[in-house]
Design a protein around this motif. Structure first.
Motif, PDB file in Angstrom:
ATOM      1  N   ARG A  18       0.804  -1.222   0.000  1.00  0.00           N
ATOM      2  CA  ARG A  18       0.000   0.000   0.000  1.00  0.00           C
ATOM      3  C   ARG A  18       0.840   1.277   0.000  1.00  0.00           C
ATOM      4  NH1 ARG A  18      -5.443  -0.335   1.281  1.00  0.00           N
ATOM      5  NH2 ARG A  18      -5.341   1.646   2.373  1.00  0.00           N
ATOM      6  N   GLN A  19       1.887   1.306   0.794  1.00  0.00           N
ATOM      7  CA  GLN A  19       2.660   2.537   0.978  1.00  0.00           C
ATOM      8  C   GLN A  19       4.013   2.535   0.279  1.00  0.00           C
ATOM      9  OE1 GLN A  19       1.347   5.184   2.583  1.00  0.00           O
ATOM     10  NE2 GLN A  19      -0.520   3.978   2.849  1.00  0.00           N
ATOM     11  N   ARG A  20       4.457   1.394  -0.185  1.00  0.00           N
ATOM     12  CA  ARG A  20       5.772   1.232  -0.819  1.00  0.00           C
ATOM     13  C   ARG A  20       6.909   1.598   0.129  1.00  0.00           C
ATOM     14  NH1 ARG A  20       2.900  -1.157  -4.103  1.00  0.00           N
ATOM     15  NH2 ARG A  20       3.274  -1.131  -6.333  1.00  0.00           N
ATOM     16  N   ARG A  21       6.722   1.244   1.392  1.00  0.00           N
ATOM     17  CA  ARG A  21       7.773   1.408   2.386  1.00  0.00           C
ATOM     18  C   ARG A  21       7.463   0.515   3.574  1.00  0.00           C
ATOM     19  NH1 ARG A  21       8.118   4.423   6.351  1.00  0.00           N
ATOM     20  NH2 ARG A  21       6.486   5.526   7.412  1.00  0.00           N
ATOM     21  N   VAL A  22       8.490   0.185   4.332  1.00  0.00           N
ATOM     22  CA  VAL A  22       8.332  -0.606   5.546  1.00  0.00           C
ATOM     23  C   VAL A  22       8.830   0.260   6.695  1.00  0.00           C
ATOM     24  CG1 VAL A  22       8.916  -2.752   6.738  1.00  0.00           C
ATOM     25  CG2 VAL A  22       8.740  -2.725   4.248  1.00  0.00           C
ATOM     26  N   PRO A  23       7.941   0.660   7.601  1.00  0.00           N
ATOM     27  CA  PRO A  23       8.359   1.558   8.676  1.00  0.00           C
ATOM     28  C   PRO A  23       9.275   0.866   9.691  1.00  0.00           C
ATOM     29  CG  PRO A  23       6.083   0.896   8.990  1.00  0.00           C
ATOM     30  CD  PRO A  23       6.516   0.337   7.663  1.00  0.00           C
ATOM     31  N   ASN A  24      10.123   1.658  10.310  1.00  0.00           N
ATOM     32  CA  ASN A  24      11.063   1.116  11.297  1.00  0.00           C
ATOM     33  C   ASN A  24      10.358   0.413  12.448  1.00  0.00           C
ATOM     34  OD1 ASN A  24      13.330   1.968   9.899  1.00  0.00           O
ATOM     35  ND2 ASN A  24      13.417   3.932  10.950  1.00  0.00           N
ATOM     36  N   MET A  72      17.198  -0.819  -4.191  1.00  0.00           N
ATOM     37  CA  MET A  72      16.115  -1.055  -3.228  1.00  0.00           C
ATOM     38  C   MET A  72      16.176  -0.042  -2.103  1.00  0.00           C
ATOM     39  SD  MET A  72      17.286  -4.532  -1.270  1.00  0.00           S
ATOM     40  CE  MET A  72      16.817  -5.414  -2.722  1.00  0.00           C
ATOM     41  N   GLY A  73      15.104  -0.024  -1.325  1.00  0.00           N
ATOM     42  CA  GLY A  73      15.014   0.920  -0.229  1.00  0.00           C
ATOM     43  C   GLY A  73      15.612   0.378   1.057  1.00  0.00           C
ATOM     44  N   ALA A  74      15.833   1.276   1.988  1.00  0.00           N
ATOM     45  CA  ALA A  74      16.422   0.895   3.276  1.00  0.00           C
ATOM     46  C   ALA A  74      15.493  -0.014   4.068  1.00  0.00           C
ATOM     47  CB  ALA A  74      16.759   2.145   4.084  1.00  0.00           C
ATOM     48  N   ARG A 146       8.819   6.343 -12.204  1.00  0.00           N
ATOM     49  CA  ARG A 146       9.783   5.520 -11.478  1.00  0.00           C
ATOM     50  C   ARG A 146       9.019   4.435 -10.734  1.00  0.00           C
ATOM     51  NH1 ARG A 146      12.159   5.558  -6.291  1.00  0.00           N
ATOM     52  NH2 ARG A 146      14.151   4.490  -6.336  1.00  0.00           N
ATOM     53  N   LEU A 147       9.354   3.211 -11.005  1.00  0.00           N
ATOM     54  CA  LEU A 147       8.687   2.085 -10.374  1.00  0.00           C
ATOM     55  C   LEU A 147       9.354   1.786  -9.041  1.00  0.00           C
ATOM     56  CD1 LEU A 147       6.680  -0.267 -10.434  1.00  0.00           C
ATOM     57  CD2 LEU A 147       8.414  -1.585 -11.648  1.00  0.00           C
ATOM     58  N   VAL A 148       8.564   1.714  -7.996  1.00  0.00           N
ATOM     59  CA  VAL A 148       9.045   1.315  -6.683  1.00  0.00           C
ATOM     60  C   VAL A 148       8.433  -0.051  -6.394  1.00  0.00           C
ATOM     61  CG1 VAL A 148       9.159   1.885  -4.241  1.00  0.00           C
ATOM     62  CG2 VAL A 148       9.183   3.712  -5.943  1.00  0.00           C
ATOM     63  N   VAL A 149       9.262  -1.070  -6.474  1.00  0.00           N
ATOM     64  CA  VAL A 149       8.796  -2.445  -6.286  1.00  0.00           C
ATOM     65  C   VAL A 149       8.730  -2.743  -4.793  1.00  0.00           C
ATOM     66  CG1 VAL A 149       9.314  -4.871  -6.729  1.00  0.00           C
ATOM     67  CG2 VAL A 149       9.783  -3.155  -8.475  1.00  0.00           C
ATOM     68  N   PRO A 150       7.610  -3.277  -4.323  1.00  0.00           N
ATOM     69  CA  PRO A 150       7.484  -3.618  -2.898  1.00  0.00           C
ATOM     70  C   PRO A 150       8.235  -4.912  -2.567  1.00  0.00           C
ATOM     71  CG  PRO A 150       5.484  -4.221  -4.055  1.00  0.00           C
ATOM     72  CD  PRO A 150       6.371  -3.538  -5.058  1.00  0.00           C
ATOM     73  N   TYR A 151       9.556  -4.837  -2.570  1.00  0.00           N
ATOM     74  CA  TYR A 151      10.388  -6.028  -2.417  1.00  0.00           C
ATOM     75  C   TYR A 151      10.169  -6.725  -1.077  1.00  0.00           C
ATOM     76  CZ  TYR A 151      14.427  -9.082  -2.924  1.00  0.00           C
ATOM     77  OH  TYR A 151      15.239 -10.192  -3.023  1.00  0.00           O
ATOM     78  N   ALA A 152      10.022  -5.961  -0.006  1.00  0.00           N
ATOM     79  CA  ALA A 152       9.782  -6.582   1.303  1.00  0.00           C
ATOM     80  C   ALA A 152       8.477  -7.373   1.291  1.00  0.00           C
ATOM     81  CB  ALA A 152       9.754  -5.517   2.405  1.00  0.00           C
ATOM     82  N   ALA A 153       7.470  -6.857   0.598  1.00  0.00           N
ATOM     83  CA  ALA A 153       6.195  -7.575   0.507  1.00  0.00           C
ATOM     84  C   ALA A 153       6.395  -8.913  -0.202  1.00  0.00           C
ATOM     85  CB  ALA A 153       5.158  -6.730  -0.228  1.00  0.00           C
TER      86      ALA A 153
END
Length: 169
Positions: A18-24, A72-74, A146-153
């Protein structure tokens, strides 16, 4: 504890899709739960401290290199380290392979839909809720998105599949 891990994976997958990020806070919660399972000797995958910390370090180190080059993102890196605490080193390779295949399918489908816009809504869904909403509202409509792939998902989904079908115990 297996169900606790599955619930955590579900939260990560939904949040990342949903958000394309994983919160700390979500990564830290998963890591804390994994450490608690180890401390209480309730680890659902029968791994020890050494295996868990080795897996976390390997996952963090390898994905940190991919983060450093901008692939990828942090949040993906931190999630992979927390995931290593849960599943151990031997499970990481098949989980990474399946998660990477799923992420590759996501990217390929997005690129194909950008080239041949047969289903524009599906393309926006693959782009992500936040980015798609901005484009729908006319706030940002660049020629090349820019495609942000939800890799963690996808790692979470691969882990859930491994938990259900990949383990023989």
């Amino acid at each position: 504890m297996r169900s606790v891990c599955l619930i955590w994976l579900l939260f990560v997958a939904v949040y990342d899709f949903r958000q394309r990020r994983v919160p700390n806070w979500l990564v830290l919660a998963g890591a804390a739960l994994a450490l608690a399972a180890l401390a209480l000797e309730m680890q659902p995958f029968d791994i020890g401290w050494t295996t868990a910390f080795t897996a976390a370090a390997v996952a963090f180190g390898v994905l940190l290199l991919l983060y450093a080059v901008g692939f990828m993102g942090a949040g993906d890196v931190k999630f992979a380290a927390a995931l290593g605490l849960w599943v151990g080193l031997s499970a990481l390779l098949p989980i990474w392979i399946v998660g990477s295949i799923l992420a590759g399918v996501h990217s390929t489908l997005f690129l194909a839909l950008q080239r041949w816009p047969v289903f524009p809504r599906l393309s926006l869904m693959l782009l992500g809720r936040t980015h798609a909403a901005a484009i729908d509202n006319g706030n940002a409509a660049p020629k090349r998105r820019r495609l942000v792939v939800p890799y963690a998902a996808y790692l979470a989904l691969a882990t859930a599949a491994w938990m259900v079908w990949g383990r023989q115990s």
